[in-house]
Design a protein around this motif. Structure first.
Motif, mmCIF file in Angstrom:
data_model
loop_
_atom_site.group_PDB
_atom_site.id
_atom_site.type_symbol
_atom_site.label_atom_id
_atom_site.label_comp_id
_atom_site.label_asym_id
_atom_site.label_seq_id
_atom_site.Cartn_x
_atom_site.Cartn_y
_atom_site.Cartn_z
ATOM 1 N N ILE A 124 0.853 -1.189 0.000
ATOM 2 C CA ILE A 124 0.000 0.000 0.000
ATOM 3 C C ILE A 124 0.887 1.235 0.000
ATOM 4 C CG2 ILE A 124 -1.801 1.278 1.222
ATOM 5 C CD1 ILE A 124 -2.622 -1.420 2.491
ATOM 6 N N GLY A 125 0.772 2.024 -1.051
ATOM 7 C CA GLY A 125 1.561 3.247 -1.181
ATOM 8 C C GLY A 125 0.695 4.472 -0.989
ATOM 9 N N THR A 126 1.241 5.480 -0.308
ATOM 10 C CA THR A 126 0.537 6.750 -0.115
ATOM 11 C C THR A 126 1.510 7.903 -0.295
ATOM 12 O OG1 THR A 126 0.893 6.624 2.269
ATOM 13 C CG2 THR A 126 -1.212 5.828 1.467
ATOM 14 N N VAL A 127 0.993 8.986 -0.822
ATOM 15 C CA VAL A 127 1.787 10.198 -1.003
ATOM 16 C C VAL A 127 1.770 10.975 0.311
ATOM 17 C CG1 VAL A 127 1.953 12.397 -2.250
ATOM 18 C CG2 VAL A 127 1.330 10.303 -3.479
ATOM 19 N N LEU A 128 2.940 11.358 0.766
ATOM 20 C CA LEU A 128 3.059 12.159 1.979
ATOM 21 C C LEU A 128 3.112 13.648 1.656
ATOM 22 C CD1 LEU A 128 5.715 9.988 3.849
ATOM 23 C CD2 LEU A 128 3.229 10.030 4.211
ATOM 24 N N SER A 129 3.781 13.989 0.551
ATOM 25 C CA SER A 129 3.926 15.385 0.139
ATOM 26 C C SER A 129 4.222 15.412 -1.352
ATOM 27 C CB SER A 129 5.081 16.029 0.911
ATOM 28 O OG SER A 129 5.332 17.336 0.454
ATOM 29 N N ARG A 130 3.581 16.347 -2.060
ATOM 30 C CA ARG A 130 3.862 16.479 -3.492
ATOM 31 C C ARG A 130 4.001 17.938 -3.845
ATOM 32 N NH1 ARG A 130 0.388 16.213 -8.630
ATOM 33 N NH2 ARG A 130 1.392 18.136 -8.892
ATOM 34 N N GLY A 131 5.119 18.255 -4.458
ATOM 35 C CA GLY A 131 5.357 19.595 -4.958
ATOM 36 C C GLY A 131 5.354 19.587 -6.472
ATOM 37 N N ARG A 132 5.871 20.642 -7.060
ATOM 38 C CA ARG A 132 5.907 20.753 -8.525
ATOM 39 C C ARG A 132 6.957 19.832 -9.144
ATOM 40 N NH1 ARG A 132 8.173 25.422 -10.034
ATOM 41 N NH2 ARG A 132 8.789 24.980 -12.138
ATOM 42 N N THR A 134 9.087 17.432 -7.040
ATOM 43 C CA THR A 134 9.360 16.205 -6.297
ATOM 44 C C THR A 134 8.148 15.809 -5.463
ATOM 45 O OG1 THR A 134 10.319 17.364 -4.393
ATOM 46 C CG2 THR A 134 11.857 16.612 -6.106
ATOM 47 N N ALA A 135 8.119 14.537 -5.123
ATOM 48 C CA ALA A 135 7.072 14.004 -4.237
ATOM 49 C C ALA A 135 7.731 13.030 -3.275
ATOM 50 C CB ALA A 135 5.992 13.299 -5.046
ATOM 51 N N LEU A 136 7.180 12.960 -2.085
ATOM 52 C CA LEU A 136 7.617 12.008 -1.078
ATOM 53 C C LEU A 136 6.462 11.045 -0.836
ATOM 54 C CD1 LEU A 136 9.649 11.049 1.106
ATOM 55 C CD2 LEU A 136 8.504 12.643 2.673
ATOM 56 N N ALA A 137 6.757 9.751 -0.917
ATOM 57 C CA ALA A 137 5.723 8.733 -0.704
ATOM 58 C C ALA A 137 6.271 7.654 0.214
ATOM 59 C CB ALA A 137 5.294 8.118 -2.033
ATOM 60 N N GLU A 138 5.358 6.903 0.810
ATOM 61 C CA GLU A 138 5.745 5.754 1.613
ATOM 62 C C GLU A 138 4.919 4.560 1.166
ATOM 63 O OE1 GLU A 138 4.952 6.145 5.785
ATOM 64 O OE2 GLU A 138 2.816 6.504 5.475
ATOM 65 N N ALA A 139 5.417 3.384 1.492
ATOM 66 C CA ALA A 139 4.682 2.157 1.182
ATOM 67 C C ALA A 139 4.941 1.145 2.274
ATOM 68 C CB ALA A 139 5.097 1.595 -0.173
ATOM 69 N N ALA A 152 8.872 1.266 3.257
ATOM 70 C CA ALA A 152 9.799 2.046 2.434
ATOM 71 C C ALA A 152 9.326 3.479 2.324
ATOM 72 C CB ALA A 152 9.915 1.437 1.033
ATOM 73 N N THR A 153 10.285 4.360 2.119
ATOM 74 C CA THR A 153 9.986 5.729 1.713
ATOM 75 C C THR A 153 10.688 5.964 0.380
ATOM 76 O OG1 THR A 153 11.859 6.577 2.995
ATOM 77 C CG2 THR A 153 9.678 6.648 4.046
ATOM 78 N N SER A 154 10.085 6.812 -0.418
ATOM 79 C CA SER A 154 10.626 7.076 -1.749
ATOM 80 C C SER A 154 10.469 8.545 -2.098
ATOM 81 C CB SER A 154 9.876 6.239 -2.794
ATOM 82 O OG SER A 154 10.334 6.526 -4.094
ATOM 83 N N THR A 155 11.500 9.098 -2.695
ATOM 84 C CA THR A 155 11.423 10.423 -3.280
ATOM 85 C C THR A 155 11.322 10.234 -4.787
ATOM 86 O OG1 THR A 155 12.852 11.273 -1.535
ATOM 87 C CG2 THR A 155 12.534 12.673 -3.474
ATOM 88 N N CYS A 156 10.363 10.907 -5.391
ATOM 89 C CA CYS A 156 10.173 10.817 -6.836
ATOM 90 C C CYS A 156 10.361 12.187 -7.475
ATOM 91 C CB CYS A 156 8.770 10.305 -7.164
ATOM 92 S SG CYS A 156 8.469 8.615 -6.619
ATOM 93 N N MET A 157 10.996 12.196 -8.632
ATOM 94 C CA MET A 157 11.131 13.415 -9.417
ATOM 95 C C MET A 157 9.959 13.483 -10.394
ATOM 96 S SD MET A 157 14.228 14.733 -11.885
ATOM 97 C CE MET A 157 14.183 13.283 -12.921
ATOM 98 N N ILE A 158 9.330 14.642 -10.480
ATOM 99 C CA ILE A 158 8.213 14.867 -11.393
ATOM 100 C C ILE A 158 8.721 15.724 -12.546
ATOM 101 C CG2 ILE A 158 5.922 15.900 -11.621
ATOM 102 C CD1 ILE A 158 5.643 15.391 -8.535
#
Length: 170
Positions: A124-132, A134-139, A152-158
């Motif tokens: 189960i993944g959820t977004v913790l914070s999303r900007g223009r 980058t986004a921070l999510a956990e699962a 896990a935690t993940s930083t994603c580039m948008i």
């Protein structure tokens, strides 16, 4: 005694083209409905996207011995793939048309063993914070008793998706 497994998947080009042409939530819902093919990695490992909503994605998986490491439990790379997929798709579900994401990092913690006897698990993944940009999510990876097996935690580039002509859309 040898064992074998046959894996079939659909051409991933159709879903890759659709990814930038649709809002993320619509894209993932089309995949769940079977109107877009799932990713080949899901066919290879045997997991499926079961639920998606804005900022949340849920994958289901049942381990088999083909997922084992040499010491008789599921390989950490399988855990990481499930967690990365859940966190990343949670981020993807928030994206407007013409944007995409990629994982920049994934920090995982393995808390309990996963074996063929564990049964169906959910990532189960959820977004913790999303900007223009980058986004921070956990699962979390949970067994049928809702015990946390891994986190896990993940930083994603948008980023904006090029339209094929060298011009960036959106």
């Amino acid at each position: 005694m040898g064992r074998s497994r046959t894996v079939e998947w659909e051409d991933p080009a159709a879903s890759a083209r659709a990814a930038g042409a649709m809002a993320g939530l619509d894209f993932l819902r089309e995949m769940i409905a079977g109107r877009l093919p799932g990713p080949p990695i899901a066919a290879l490992l045997g997991f499926t996207l079961e639920e998606v909503e804005d900022g949340r994605a849920v994958f289901a998986f049942e381990a088999g011995e083909e997922h084992y490491n040499p010491i008789g439990s599921v390989h950490g790379g399988v855990y990481a793939t499930l967690l990365d997929s859940a966190a990343g798709c949670a981020v993807h579900s928030t994206l407007p048309q013409g944007t995409a994401y990629t994982s920049l990092d994934l920090s995982t913690r393995f808390l309990r063993p996963l074996t063929a006897g564990t049964g169906k698990v959910r990532a189960i993944g959820t977004v913790l914070s999303r900007g223009r940009r980058t986004a921070l999510a956990e699962a979390g990876l949970y067994d049928s008793g809702d015990r946390l097996l891994a986190h896990a935690t993940s930083t994603c580039m948008i980023f904006l998706v090029p339209d094929g002509s060298g011009v960036t859309r959106a």
